[in-house]
Design a protein around this motif. Structure first.
Motif, PDB file in Angstrom:
ATOM      1  N   GLY A   1     -79.118  90.550  -5.432  1.00 36.99           N
ATOM      2  CA  GLY A   1     -79.599  91.185  -4.305  1.00 36.99           C
ATOM      3  C   GLY A   1     -80.660  90.618  -3.536  1.00 36.99           C
ATOM      4  O   GLY A   1     -80.503  90.213  -2.316  1.00 36.99           O
ATOM      5  N   ILE A   2     -81.664  90.053  -4.078  1.00 43.42           N
ATOM      6  CA  ILE A   2     -82.685  89.493  -3.695  1.00 43.42           C
ATOM      7  C   ILE A   2     -82.122  88.162  -2.915  1.00 43.42           C
ATOM      8  O   ILE A   2     -82.586  87.677  -1.706  1.00 43.42           O
ATOM      9  CB  ILE A   2     -83.841  89.378  -4.371  1.00 43.42           C
ATOM     10  CG1 ILE A   2     -84.578  90.662  -5.034  1.00 43.42           C
ATOM     11  CG2 ILE A   2     -85.014  88.407  -4.020  1.00 43.42           C
ATOM     12  CD1 ILE A   2     -85.495  90.725  -6.206  1.00 43.42           C
TER      13      ILE A   2
ATOM     14  N   ALA B   1     -80.285  88.854   0.384  1.00 42.33           N
ATOM     15  CA  ALA B   1     -80.886  89.312   1.251  1.00 42.33           C
ATOM     16  C   ALA B   1     -81.936  88.073   1.809  1.00 42.33           C
ATOM     17  O   ALA B   1     -82.209  88.105   3.047  1.00 42.33           O
ATOM     18  CB  ALA B   1     -82.123  90.445   1.081  1.00 42.33           C
TER      19      ALA B   1
ATOM     20  N   VAL C   1     -79.548  86.248   3.916  1.00 48.37           N
ATOM     21  CA  VAL C   1     -79.252  86.869   5.137  1.00 48.37           C
ATOM     22  C   VAL C   1     -80.264  86.907   6.303  1.00 48.37           C
ATOM     23  O   VAL C   1     -79.888  86.884   7.487  1.00 48.37           O
ATOM     24  CB  VAL C   1     -78.704  88.415   4.701  1.00 48.37           C
ATOM     25  CG1 VAL C   1     -78.647  89.305   5.990  1.00 48.37           C
ATOM     26  CG2 VAL C   1     -77.432  88.196   4.191  1.00 48.37           C
ATOM     27  N   VAL C   2     -81.558  86.844   5.822  1.00 49.93           N
ATOM     28  CA  VAL C   2     -82.708  86.964   6.750  1.00 49.93           C
ATOM     29  C   VAL C   2     -82.594  85.709   7.762  1.00 49.93           C
ATOM     30  O   VAL C   2     -82.834  85.651   8.665  1.00 49.93           O
ATOM     31  CB  VAL C   2     -83.968  86.803   5.913  1.00 49.93           C
ATOM     32  CG1 VAL C   2     -85.190  86.544   6.759  1.00 49.93           C
ATOM     33  CG2 VAL C   2     -84.216  88.218   5.503  1.00 49.93           C
TER      34      VAL C   2
ATOM     35  N   ALA D   1     -87.046  99.302  -0.109  1.00 50.60           N
ATOM     36  CA  ALA D   1     -85.551  98.906  -0.097  1.00 50.60           C
ATOM     37  C   ALA D   1     -84.769 100.000   0.799  1.00 50.60           C
ATOM     38  O   ALA D   1     -84.077  99.374   1.566  1.00 50.60           O
ATOM     39  CB  ALA D   1     -85.076  98.557  -1.404  1.00 50.60           C
TER      40      ALA D   1
ATOM     41  N   SER E   1     -82.966  98.998   4.495  1.00 50.81           N
ATOM     42  CA  SER E   1     -81.553  99.051   4.708  1.00 50.81           C
ATOM     43  C   SER E   1     -81.347  99.910   5.925  1.00 50.81           C
ATOM     44  O   SER E   1     -80.433  99.560   6.677  1.00 50.81           O
ATOM     45  CB  SER E   1     -81.016  99.494   3.541  1.00 50.81           C
ATOM     46  OG  SER E   1     -81.264 100.584   3.182  1.00 50.81           O
TER      47      SER E   1
ATOM     48  N   CYS F   1     -81.988  98.228   9.101  1.00 55.36           N
ATOM     49  CA  CYS F   1     -80.777  97.143   9.575  1.00 55.36           C
ATOM     50  C   CYS F   1     -79.905  97.767  10.443  1.00 55.36           C
ATOM     51  O   CYS F   1     -79.100  97.074  11.056  1.00 55.36           O
ATOM     52  CB  CYS F   1     -80.155  96.726   8.262  1.00 55.36           C
ATOM     53  SG  CYS F   1     -81.354  95.569   7.383  1.00 55.36           S
TER      54      CYS F   1
END
Length: 122
Positions: free
Chosen positions: A6-7, A10, A13-14, A67, A71, A74
């Motif tokens: 997940g990290i 993410a 995606v950033v 977290a 989310s 977003c």
């Protein structure tokens, strides 16, 4: 292992979202700020884990709340699929819906509606 995935996802995606949202003139600076904030997060993470010595569940609560908050935030990002990337700051503001109209300006699409209304009255 799922947390590490997940990290990593993410973090990737950033970079993708940042390059699509910010205009060309400030894109490098925006990428640098996103990278810097990610590095700051990795620097302070051992200190957040150390808060567990005061209250056992505090690190889990803090990281979980951040977290979930991230989310939820977003959902407010604009959709960029199939749109032209912004070249100037004013184009970026139009994408994000943050255009401040001056007194004599017309909102985008408003002129078309006026013509339609005038034609329909005739």
């Amino acid at each position: 292992m799922v947390g590490k995935f997940g990290i990593t996802a993410a973090f990737c995606v950033v970079y993708a979202v940042t390059s699509e949202l910010f205009p060309t003139v400030v894109r490098n600076m925006a990428m640098g700020i996103c990278s810097m904030s990610a590095r700051i997060g990795s620097i302070i993470s051992p200190f957040i884990i150390h808060l567990g010595s005061y209250y056992r569940f505090l690190p889990y609560l803090l990281i979980g709340i951040w977290a979930v908050l991230a989310s939820l935030l977003c959902w407010f990002l604009p959709e960029t699929s199939g749109k032209v990337l912004p070249e100037t700051i004013s184009q970026m503001q139009r994408i994000k819906g943050m255009v401040c109209l001056k007194k004599n300006d017309v909102a985008p699409g408003a002129a078309d509606r006026r013509i339609t209304l005038k034609e329909s009255k005739m």
